[in-house]
Scaffold this motif. Structure first.
Motif: not given
Length: 229
Positions: A19-20, A22-24, A161, A164-165, A168, A170, A174, A221
């Motif tokens: 997951r991490a 892919r998030d990048r 960070h 890139a999300r 979402q 966060v 995290e 977010r």
């Protein structure tokens, strides 16, 4: 974007790592056995393999030797084995890098990018655009509505960070883990202070947010504003 293959048998490690990464921005496939990983490496031809050594059917070093016999794909060993002799054996067997658990996804991503740079395979453009906000991690530059943002290194990492999300929520945990690289927690106040500084540079406040929205009790977010400035 790089195409990565994770060969890791521990589901509790494999799932968040996929997951991490892919998030990048990476495309990530996974295998939980040595032979399954070998087959995936041959069939899918990834840009890089992340290899655990403690696999259920074959030792990871044996798999690495088999892989090296048929492929030049870059390999990063990611394992709990931290003995110096074991590290030397891994590198001698053909690994391009060796990272010892526990590690953060940010640390692994940095190693992935470094290995791909050495091999000339690093993705060409990893720029993130959210509304009028543009973040270029390769050049470490950020701009808003075409105007450069004067950010400290930590502010830039925090903004990247979150961008890139985009969309979402966060958590602060995290952020501490991935941006500050504090694996087991730390002071939430550190995150709050840096978010406050970042908001100021984005021309907003917590009371009147445009990009950075606090979700009380959960995290933050980053979203594009409903209307442009």
């Amino acid at each position: 974007m790089a195409r990565l293959l994770i060969i890791e048998d521990d589901l509790a490690i494999r799932t968040p790592l996929i997951r991490a990464l892919r998030d990048r921005g990476h495309a990530v496939a996974a295998a939980h056995t040595a032979l399954g990983g070998l087959q995936s490496a041959l069939d899918d031809r990834p840009d890089l393999v992340v290899l655990d050594l403690g696999l259920p059917d074959l030792d990871g070093l044996e798999l690495l030797r088999m892989l090296r016999a048929v492929s030049k794909v870059p390999v990063i060993i990611a394992t709990a084995r931290d003995d110096e002799a074991e590290i030397v054996r891994g590198l001698d067997a053909g690994a391009d890098d060796y990272v010892v658990k526990p590690f953060t996804a940010a640390q692994l991503d940095a190693r992935v990018r470094a290995v791909l740079r050495r091999g000339g395979s690093e993705p060409v453009d990893s720029t993130v655009t959210v509304g009028e906000l543009r973040v270029d991690p390769a050049a470490r530059l950020a701009s808003l509505a075409g105007e450069p943002l004067d950010l400290t290194p930590r502010e830039f990492d925090l903004l990247h960070h979150l961008a890139a999300r985009a969309g979402q929520v966060v958590s602060k945990r995290e952020l501490l883990t991935e941006v500050w690289q504090v694996p087991y927690g730390g002071a939430d106040k550190t995150v709050d202070v840096h978010l406050s500084w970042l908001r100021r540079k984005l021309g907003e406040t917590a009371q009147e947010p445009r990009y950075l929205h606090t979700v009380r009790g959960v995290g933050v977010r980053l979203d594009a504003p409903a209307e442009p400035r």
